[in-house]
Design a protein around this motif. Sequence first.
Motif, PDB file in Angstrom:
ATOM      1  N   SER A   1      -5.518  -3.809  -2.862  1.00  0.00           N
ATOM      2  CA  SER A   1      -5.303  -2.391  -2.609  1.00  0.00           C
ATOM      3  C   SER A   1      -5.208  -2.136  -1.108  1.00  0.00           C
ATOM      4  CB  SER A   1      -6.486  -1.599  -3.191  1.00  0.00           C
ATOM      5  OG  SER A   1      -6.385  -0.235  -2.906  1.00  0.00           O
ATOM      6  N   ALA A   2      -4.403  -1.168  -0.750  1.00  0.00           N
ATOM      7  CA  ALA A   2      -4.287  -0.735   0.646  1.00  0.00           C
ATOM      8  C   ALA A   2      -4.169   0.789   0.664  1.00  0.00           C
ATOM      9  CB  ALA A   2      -3.077  -1.357   1.318  1.00  0.00           C
ATOM     10  N   THR A   3      -4.916   1.400   1.563  1.00  0.00           N
ATOM     11  CA  THR A   3      -4.782   2.832   1.807  1.00  0.00           C
ATOM     12  C   THR A   3      -4.359   2.991   3.257  1.00  0.00           C
ATOM     13  OG1 THR A   3      -6.523   3.320   0.207  1.00  0.00           O
ATOM     14  CG2 THR A   3      -5.922   5.081   1.743  1.00  0.00           C
ATOM     15  N   ILE A   4      -3.205   3.607   3.456  1.00  0.00           N
ATOM     16  CA  ILE A   4      -2.643   3.776   4.790  1.00  0.00           C
ATOM     17  C   ILE A   4      -2.699   5.261   5.151  1.00  0.00           C
ATOM     18  CG2 ILE A   4      -0.601   3.482   6.247  1.00  0.00           C
ATOM     19  CD1 ILE A   4       0.279   1.253   4.283  1.00  0.00           C
ATOM     20  N   TYR A   5      -3.201   5.518   6.353  1.00  0.00           N
ATOM     21  CA  TYR A   5      -3.288   6.876   6.879  1.00  0.00           C
ATOM     22  C   TYR A   5      -2.291   6.995   8.024  1.00  0.00           C
ATOM     23  CZ  TYR A   5      -7.672   6.372   4.387  1.00  0.00           C
ATOM     24  OH  TYR A   5      -8.618   6.117   3.417  1.00  0.00           O
ATOM     25  N   VAL A   6      -1.368   7.944   7.924  1.00  0.00           N
ATOM     26  CA  VAL A   6      -0.347   8.151   8.934  1.00  0.00           C
ATOM     27  C   VAL A   6      -0.568   9.527   9.552  1.00  0.00           C
ATOM     28  CG1 VAL A   6       2.142   8.292   9.348  1.00  0.00           C
ATOM     29  CG2 VAL A   6       1.267   6.700   7.643  1.00  0.00           C
ATOM     30  N   LYS A   7      -0.511   9.577  10.864  1.00  0.00           N
ATOM     31  CA  LYS A   7      -0.765  10.841  11.574  1.00  0.00           C
ATOM     32  C   LYS A   7       0.242  11.915  11.194  1.00  0.00           C
ATOM     33  CE  LYS A   7      -1.572  12.754  16.132  1.00  0.00           C
ATOM     34  NZ  LYS A   7      -1.853  12.431  17.527  1.00  0.00           N
TER      35      LYS A   7
ATOM     36  N   ALA B   1      -1.649  -2.481  -4.854  1.00  0.00           N
ATOM     37  CA  ALA B   1      -1.688  -1.058  -5.170  1.00  0.00           C
ATOM     38  C   ALA B   1      -1.841  -0.364  -3.812  1.00  0.00           C
ATOM     39  CB  ALA B   1      -2.878  -0.751  -6.069  1.00  0.00           C
ATOM     40  N   ARG B   2      -1.118   0.731  -3.606  1.00  0.00           N
ATOM     41  CA  ARG B   2      -1.122   1.327  -2.273  1.00  0.00           C
ATOM     42  C   ARG B   2      -1.057   2.840  -2.354  1.00  0.00           C
ATOM     43  NH1 ARG B   2       3.486   1.076   2.498  1.00  0.00           N
ATOM     44  NH2 ARG B   2       3.849   3.234   1.889  1.00  0.00           N
ATOM     45  N   ALA B   3      -1.768   3.464  -1.439  1.00  0.00           N
ATOM     46  CA  ALA B   3      -1.663   4.903  -1.222  1.00  0.00           C
ATOM     47  C   ALA B   3      -1.366   5.111   0.254  1.00  0.00           C
ATOM     48  CB  ALA B   3      -2.961   5.610  -1.595  1.00  0.00           C
ATOM     49  N   CYS B   4      -0.584   6.126   0.546  1.00  0.00           N
ATOM     50  CA  CYS B   4      -0.273   6.454   1.934  1.00  0.00           C
ATOM     51  C   CYS B   4      -0.360   7.974   2.065  1.00  0.00           C
ATOM     52  CB  CYS B   4       1.120   5.955   2.306  1.00  0.00           C
ATOM     53  SG  CYS B   4       1.493   6.154   4.056  1.00  0.00           S
ATOM     54  N   VAL B   5      -1.203   8.412   2.986  1.00  0.00           N
ATOM     55  CA  VAL B   5      -1.431   9.842   3.150  1.00  0.00           C
ATOM     56  C   VAL B   5      -1.339  10.245   4.615  1.00  0.00           C
ATOM     57  CG1 VAL B   5      -2.899  10.011   1.105  1.00  0.00           C
ATOM     58  CG2 VAL B   5      -3.929   9.554   3.319  1.00  0.00           C
ATOM     59  N   GLU B   6      -0.971  11.491   4.840  1.00  0.00           N
ATOM     60  CA  GLU B   6      -1.009  12.037   6.189  1.00  0.00           C
ATOM     61  C   GLU B   6      -2.443  12.454   6.481  1.00  0.00           C
ATOM     62  OE1 GLU B   6       2.234  14.601   7.985  1.00  0.00           O
ATOM     63  OE2 GLU B   6       0.675  16.094   7.549  1.00  0.00           O
TER      64      GLU B   6
END
Length: 118
Positions: free
Chosen positions: A63-69, A92-97
């Motif tokens: 799993s990876a959770t990526i936070y993008v500014k 499995a991945r989530a990417c959120v601002e």
Amino acid sequence: MTLVRHHTSERMSRTVIHNNTVYLCGQVAEDRNQGIAEQTRTMLAKVDALLAEVGSDRQHLLSATIYVKDMSLFAEMNQVWDAWVPAGHAPARACVEAAMASPELLVEISVIAAIPEA
């Protein structure tokens, strides 16, 4: 139950291992003054190093959770991510601002990976 913690301070551990699973704390860029592509590259290099330290690698990502500014940077970040993830091994991945801890940070990642049995 066995828990193994590495690089532990009062606030956090950089890695925690439980049941052949490694949990990485949030990783950010080596040079916070670079653009999103370079910040993503150096951030992922830190992930590689921490995984190698505990006997895992990017082929064992769960799993990876990526936070993008700012989501306007999403496509550029994904170009680096897509080149880094081994074909057939995408987690499995989530990417959120998200608001970042420092204004110059553009991206952060938290990863969970399996540690293959020897």
